[in-house]
Design a protein around this motif. Structure first.
Motif, PDB file in Angstrom:
ATOM      1  N   PRO A  70      24.570 -20.934  13.062  1.00  0.00           N
ATOM      2  CA  PRO A  70      23.573 -21.456  13.869  1.00  0.00           C
ATOM      3  C   PRO A  70      23.506 -22.999  14.065  1.00  0.00           C
ATOM      4  O   PRO A  70      22.889 -23.719  14.764  1.00  0.00           O
ATOM      5  N   ILE A  71      23.993 -23.411  12.913  1.00  0.00           N
ATOM      6  CA  ILE A  71      23.897 -24.833  13.038  1.00  0.00           C
ATOM      7  C   ILE A  71      24.791 -25.649  14.208  1.00  0.00           C
ATOM      8  O   ILE A  71      24.510 -26.464  14.975  1.00  0.00           O
ATOM      9  N   ILE A  72      25.862 -24.914  14.304  1.00  0.00           N
ATOM     10  CA  ILE A  72      26.689 -25.232  15.671  1.00  0.00           C
ATOM     11  C   ILE A  72      26.205 -24.978  16.600  1.00  0.00           C
ATOM     12  O   ILE A  72      26.350 -25.360  17.578  1.00  0.00           O
ATOM     13  N   TYR A  73      25.726 -23.558  16.865  1.00  0.00           N
ATOM     14  CA  TYR A  73      24.640 -23.184  18.254  1.00  0.00           C
ATOM     15  C   TYR A  73      23.793 -24.454  18.425  1.00  0.00           C
ATOM     16  O   TYR A  73      23.925 -24.314  19.823  1.00  0.00           O
ATOM     17  N   GLN A  74      23.339 -25.226  17.630  1.00  0.00           N
ATOM     18  CA  GLN A  74      22.497 -26.277  17.958  1.00  0.00           C
ATOM     19  C   GLN A  74      23.172 -27.576  17.966  1.00  0.00           C
ATOM     20  O   GLN A  74      22.458 -28.596  18.220  1.00  0.00           O
ATOM     21  N   ASN A  75      24.366 -27.300  18.143  1.00  0.00           N
ATOM     22  CA  ASN A  75      25.241 -28.723  18.328  1.00  0.00           C
ATOM     23  C   ASN A  75      25.086 -29.689  17.172  1.00  0.00           C
ATOM     24  O   ASN A  75      25.054 -30.781  17.305  1.00  0.00           O
ATOM     25  N   ALA A  76      24.604 -29.269  15.887  1.00  0.00           N
ATOM     26  CA  ALA A  76      24.362 -30.025  14.904  1.00  0.00           C
ATOM     27  C   ALA A  76      25.431 -30.283  13.885  1.00  0.00           C
ATOM     28  O   ALA A  76      26.794 -29.111  14.348  1.00  0.00           O
ATOM     29  N   LYS A  77      25.636 -30.883  13.027  1.00  0.00           N
ATOM     30  CA  LYS A  77      26.649 -30.982  11.881  1.00  0.00           C
ATOM     31  C   LYS A  77      26.403 -30.435  10.579  1.00  0.00           C
ATOM     32  O   LYS A  77      25.667 -31.183   9.995  1.00  0.00           O
ATOM     33  N   PRO A  78      27.097 -29.517  10.031  1.00  0.00           N
ATOM     34  CA  PRO A  78      26.999 -28.864   8.765  1.00  0.00           C
ATOM     35  C   PRO A  78      27.573 -30.151   7.691  1.00  0.00           C
ATOM     36  O   PRO A  78      28.606 -30.422   7.955  1.00  0.00           O
ATOM     37  N   VAL A  79      26.932 -30.321   6.660  1.00  0.00           N
ATOM     38  CA  VAL A  79      27.552 -30.965   5.367  1.00  0.00           C
ATOM     39  C   VAL A  79      27.313 -29.677   4.385  1.00  0.00           C
ATOM     40  O   VAL A  79      26.306 -29.219   4.089  1.00  0.00           O
ATOM     41  N   TYR A  80      28.169 -29.385   3.731  1.00  0.00           N
ATOM     42  CA  TYR A  80      28.375 -28.190   3.002  1.00  0.00           C
ATOM     43  C   TYR A  80      28.065 -28.665   1.340  1.00  0.00           C
ATOM     44  O   TYR A  80      28.790 -29.711   0.931  1.00  0.00           O
ATOM     45  N   ILE A  81      27.315 -27.773   0.788  1.00  0.00           N
ATOM     46  CA  ILE A  81      27.057 -28.306  -0.842  1.00  0.00           C
ATOM     47  C   ILE A  81      27.581 -27.298  -1.793  1.00  0.00           C
ATOM     48  O   ILE A  81      27.205 -25.851  -1.430  1.00  0.00           O
ATOM     49  N   ASP A  82      27.825 -27.699  -2.759  1.00  0.00           N
ATOM     50  CA  ASP A  82      28.393 -26.861  -3.863  1.00  0.00           C
ATOM     51  C   ASP A  82      27.503 -26.034  -4.464  1.00  0.00           C
ATOM     52  O   ASP A  82      26.374 -26.369  -4.431  1.00  0.00           O
ATOM     53  N   SER A  83      28.020 -25.037  -5.136  1.00  0.00           N
ATOM     54  CA  SER A  83      26.928 -24.070  -5.992  1.00  0.00           C
ATOM     55  C   SER A  83      26.946 -24.807  -7.407  1.00  0.00           C
ATOM     56  O   SER A  83      27.723 -25.603  -7.889  1.00  0.00           O
ATOM     57  N   ASP A  84      25.845 -24.045  -8.111  1.00  0.00           N
ATOM     58  CA  ASP A  84      25.750 -24.250  -9.632  1.00  0.00           C
ATOM     59  C   ASP A  84      26.064 -23.031 -10.448  1.00  0.00           C
ATOM     60  O   ASP A  84      25.826 -22.169  -9.873  1.00  0.00           O
TER      61      ASP A  84
END
Ligand SMILES: *Cc1c(COP(=O)(O)O)cnc(C)c1O
Length: 371
Positions: free
Chosen positions: A92-106
């Motif tokens: 859905p981030i792409i549906y809104q034409n926005a840009k994801p930045v991915y965050i790692d797990s703990d």
């Protein structure tokens, strides 16, 4: 060969609650659109989660989409998203034409690492939203994530699609952010055959989401639209199934926890086996029982051995930053989510399993350590 054991299959109530609500909808011809089941399902979920308002939608994915829209995410905006998750969190981030930045797990939670989130927000101080996930029904480190989101003035959306019935320090997950999202698709802890729910304490924003979900139809006699609309509402039949299922949610959570404890007791001592951690703040719904393997036996060995016995299992979600479609996106972190993906496995966690079924799974897995 023994009967098929599933990862997580639909489990309707023995009492027939679901069919009663569906029949009510038939009898009153409230098949669609909306109706009493939808209203009551929304009320019950809001009450269960401890939020002021809820809107029933066609899927969990559509709920994430409308949450992003409601917090003002638009073209070119940065959205911080947990990398270790199912693609429905991120698309859905792409549906809104926005840009994801991915965050790692703990490693402590398998969910978003708060330190990595803070690092990402230093790098992108104008980020519009953060999507945290409560993976497999185990809660993220919410206190720290909420605090960081406040500090950087960024909206928090909780993808609790897998976590209905999960509590963090006694409060239901999905009620900590601006929005919480739940899913009722076929393999979730309760299912309505499909469906989603968006919850929030902001009643105005929920009303707005409801408006968008009904094709953004203005209050006029003719069909008038001042905004882009979506056809995202839940049908009254599906809501009937959901209402019935909600009555057995507590039973399902107990059984999922029983399954998790059973596996931990029987497999936890095998060399190299580590189960998904349960933190002291967490009362997980244990939607899927997952473990990682750090010895000679690999996830694929277990998956193949189980499949030979007609038992379903699954790899851990492949992180979004490792997906070909998202290869260009920035990723903040090291290789924790990658290591969990490569060493992990989801064990069958179907609530219809008997002790005999569980022992079949355990016997098959233990056999690999004897070779
Ligand atoms: C299932 C799921 C969703 C999406 O829900 P749908 O109702 O299938 O659209 C989103 N996020 C996660 C983590 C999920 O597991």
């Amino acid at each position: 060969m023994g009967k098929r054991i599933y990862l997580a299959s639909p489990h309707m109530s023995e009492e027939g609650h679901e069919i009663k609500y569906v029949k009510e909808a038939f009898d009153t011809n409230w098949i669609a659109p909306l109706g009493k089941n939808v209203d009551e399902f929304e009320k019950s979920i809001a009450q269960k989660v401890g939020c002021k308002a809820a809107v029933a939608l066609s899927t969990g994915t559509s709920a994430i989409h409308l949450a992003l829209k409601a917090v003002g995410v638009g073209e070119g905006d940065i959205v911080m998203c947990q990398s270790l998750t199912f693609s429905a969190t991120a698309n859905p981030i792409i549906y809104q034409n926005a840009k994801p930045v991915y965050i790692d797990s703990d490693y402590r939670t398998w969910n978003m690492d708060p330190d990595m989130l803070e690092e990402a927000l230093k790098k992108y101080p104008n980020a519009k939203a953060v999507i945290v996930v409560h993976l497999y029904g185990f809660s993220a480190d919410l206190d720290r994530i909420v605090q960081i989101c406040k500090k950087y003035n960024v909206a928090l959306i909780e993808d609790a699609a897998e976590a209905l019935g999960t509590y963090y320090k006694g409060k239901h997950v999905g009620s900590f952010g601006e929005f919480g999202v739940f899913s009722f698709n076929g393999n979730k802890i309760i299912t309505a055959s499909s469906g989603g729910m968006l919850v929030s304490n902001d009643e105005e924003k929920i009303a707005k989401a409801k408006f968008w979900a009904c094709q953004s139809r203005d209050a006029a006699r003719h069909y008038q639209h001042s905004e882009l609309g979506f056809n995202y509402r839940m049908s009254n039949i599906i809501a009937g199934i959901g209402r019935g299922q909600l009555k057995v949610l507590d039973e399902r959570v107990s059984k999922k926890r029983y399954i998790f404890e059973f596996y931990k007791r029987e497999l936890g001592m095998l060399e190299g086996v580590e189960f998904m951690p349960v933190n002291d703040w967490d009362e997980p719904n244990c939607w899927l029982s997952c473990m990682t393997l750090h010895g000679n036996v690999k996830p694929l060995d277990i998956m193949e051995a189980l499949e030979e016995e007609n038992i379903e299992s699954r790899p851990i979600w492949k992180p979004m930053h490792m997906q070909p479609f998202y290869a260009e996106c920035d990723f903040i972190g090291e290789d924790i989510s990658k290591r969990i993906f490569e060493s992990g496995i989801c064990l069958p966690s179907d609530t219809k399993m008997t002790d005999e079924d569980l022992n079949r799974v355990i016997k098959t897995i233990k056999g690999l350590w004897k070779k």
